[in-house]
Design an enzyme around this catalytic site. Structure first.
Site, short mmCIF file in Angstrom:
data_model
loop_
_atom_site.label_atom_id
_atom_site.label_comp_id
_atom_site.label_asym_id
_atom_site.label_seq_id
_atom_site.Cartn_x
_atom_site.Cartn_y
_atom_site.Cartn_z
N ARG A 9 0.87 -1.18 0.00
CA ARG A 9 0.00 0.00 0.00
C ARG A 9 0.90 1.22 0.00
NH1 ARG A 9 -2.90 3.01 4.37
NH2 ARG A 9 -4.84 3.88 3.53
N ASN A 35 -7.11 8.13 2.50
CA ASN A 35 -6.72 7.56 3.78
C ASN A 35 -7.51 8.19 4.92
OD1 ASN A 35 -4.69 5.97 5.47
ND2 ASN A 35 -4.43 8.03 6.30
N GLU A 36 -8.10 7.34 5.78
CA GLU A 36 -8.77 7.78 7.02
C GLU A 36 -9.51 9.10 6.78
OE1 GLU A 36 -5.70 7.77 10.01
OE2 GLU A 36 -5.27 5.64 9.71
N HIS A 58 -8.87 0.32 9.94
CA HIS A 58 -7.53 0.51 10.50
C HIS A 58 -7.59 0.19 11.98
CE1 HIS A 58 -6.10 3.45 7.10
NE2 HIS A 58 -6.56 2.29 6.64
N TYR A 63 -5.88 0.07 15.55
CA TYR A 63 -4.85 0.50 16.51
C TYR A 63 -5.42 0.36 17.91
CZ TYR A 63 -2.16 2.19 12.48
OH TYR A 63 -1.45 2.27 11.32
N GLU A 122 -4.64 -0.97 7.69
CA GLU A 122 -3.51 -0.60 8.53
C GLU A 122 -3.70 -1.25 9.89
OE1 GLU A 122 -2.59 3.49 9.27
OE2 GLU A 122 -2.72 4.08 7.17
N TRP A 140 1.26 -1.30 9.12
CA TRP A 140 1.89 0.02 9.10
C TRP A 140 3.12 -0.04 9.98
CZ3 TRP A 140 0.66 4.47 6.42
CH2 TRP A 140 1.44 5.59 6.75
#
Length: 445
Positions: free
Chosen positions: A78, A153-154, A220, A222, A249, A278
């Site tokens: 990516r 992205n995001e 994503h 986290y 991610e 990531w």
């Protein structure tokens, strides 16, 4: 990119969307496309992304990274691009695609400028991101077998995350109206983490917005996803509704309460969901780098984990069939530490230590273990530290400590090594006053 979130009082909302699967007819397929919950190639062969993110827009000279990432087993990369609103503009799209194809990896291209729109004042809108893709259409047309377009992205932060549904719908429709036939990828709001479940609860609306029914959703993961329960519950809801999903991610558990990367990797493998970690190198938070200073010979603990660990890239990635079975046309340079070859027939090993990073009171070390002239079934490395350092956490090895000595033993998946073959384990340590390199001995069975 990683955005730390503190989430207080988030209520789980039951998904109310009806189940509806779209399977594009084989004769209508153009390149990579969605079939049910899967991504498949034009020939109908299932393709599961196994790769990493590369921050190309900030490090455009690091073109060797494509070969290095492929050499470690990835089938997808990516690539971070800029529209010119905050970064870039990235006008080298044709070259990026060429680098992906030369190294037999599927290219996921993303505009990073949209990160945190609505909360981040400098961010670009999804509509502006689509304008960038239109400006690059000449480089993208005809690359549907090799390229996935991750629109932005995001694209929405935590301010009015509900705007994501209309903005994403409009972006998909504008892409299709302008003739793009690529597989599209759309990121969740809340800086990609969807903790308000806007993407989860509006997924069907987004998929229905695509006239070609060729969109995959991207989460994503986290700090919001710091338990196995939070991860499996989220994935279960998408699976039950037949919605295509990738983990676009994610990071690793470098502190208590951070992302549960073990569960992400295991669940992705069990469910056939793609994942893209990531990030390769150059991240503003170096603990998330997989390679120190873009050097594949200096993999960090995170790099060793995602490439070489259980359910990692090397163990699970399968190259896209569009590239055939031939090896890559480029071979990256490999930094190999010197080893002493024992007499033929002897079961022996050597161990070489490298300091991956150091900060006040802490450090990260990597150790490469290499079998001698005969295959071995297991290894034990003893590290004797000169300054009283201590090992606080380890990966790819089981470590016990006694005073200034740490003993690392292989785990189940990396003990058996062929003659001359290598594996690596990493650890985090503490130090005070000095951080000299340890003395190493290696014993093999």
């Amino acid at each position: 990119m990683k955005r730390q979130l503190t989430v207080l009082g988030v209520a789980l909302v039951a998904a109310a969307a009806s189940v509806l699967m779209f399977v594009r007819p084989a004769d209508a397929a153009v390149g990579l496309h969605v079939s049910g919950t899967n991504i498949v190639e034009a020939n109908g062969q299932r393709f599961v992304m196994r790769g990493v993110n590369h921050p190309h827009v900030w490090f455009t000279g690091q073109t060797s990274s494509f070969a290095n990432i492929k050499a470690l087993g990835a089938n997808t990369v990516r690539v971070v691009l800029g529209s010119g609103k905050r970064w870039g503009p990235s006008t080298d799209v044709a070259n990026v695609i060429s680098l992906c194809k030369q190294n037999r990896m599927i290219c996921v291209l993303e505009v990073h400028d949209t990160t945190g729109y609505g909360e981040e004042g400098a961010a670009a809108s999804l509509d502006e991101a689509v304008d960038y893709w239109i400006s690059q259409k000449s480089a993208l047309a005809g690359q549907e077998n090799y390229v996935v377009i991750n629109i932005g992205n995001e694209p929405i932060g935590n301010t009015n995350a509900a705007q994501w549904t209309a903005a994403t719908t409009a972006a998909i429709q504008k892409m299709r109206a302008n003739g793009f036939e690529h597989l599209l990828m759309v990121d969740a709001p809340n800086w990609g983490q969807d903790w308000q479940y806007v993407m989860r609860d509006n997924a069907q609306t987004i998929l229905d917005a695509d006239s070609q029914h060729n969109t995959v959703l991207s989460i994503h993961m986290y700090a919001v996803f710091n338990t196995a329960a939070s991860i499996t519950d989220y994935l279960d809801r998408f699976q039950a509704n037949g919605w295509p999903l990738v983990v676009g991610e994610f990071g690793w558990r470098f502190n208590s309460g951070e992302v549960d990367h073990d569960t992400i990797l295991a669940e992705a493998q069990a469910r056939g969901i793609g994942y893209l970690g990531w990030s390769w190198s150059g991240n503003s938070d170096p603990i998330l780098d997989m390679a120190t200073n873009f050097d594949p010979g200096q993999l960090t603990t995170w790099g060793q984990r995602i490439f070489n660990g259980a359910d990692g890239i090397k163990a699970t990635a399968k190259q896209a069939t569009i590239f055939g079975d031939a090896p890559p046309t480029t071979t990256p340079p490999v930094t190999t530490p010197p080893v002493t070859t024992p007499p033929p027939g002897a079961k022996a090993c050597t161990a070489v230590y490298s300091l991956a990073g150091q900060w006040p009171g802490g450090f990260q070390g990597d150790v490469r273990v290499t079998a001698g002239g005969s295959a071995i079934s297991g290894w034990t490395v003893t590290l004797t530290f000169p300054n009283g350092q201590g090992v606080t956490q380890a990966w790819n090895a089981t470590v016990t400590t006694s005073g200034a000595t740490a003993t690392a033993r292989n785990v189940g998946y990396n003990g058996a090594l062929g003659a001359g073959a290598s594996t690596t384990f990493g650890f985090l340590g503490s130090w005070n006053g000095g951080n000299g390199a340890p003395t190493l001995t290696c014993a093999a069975t």
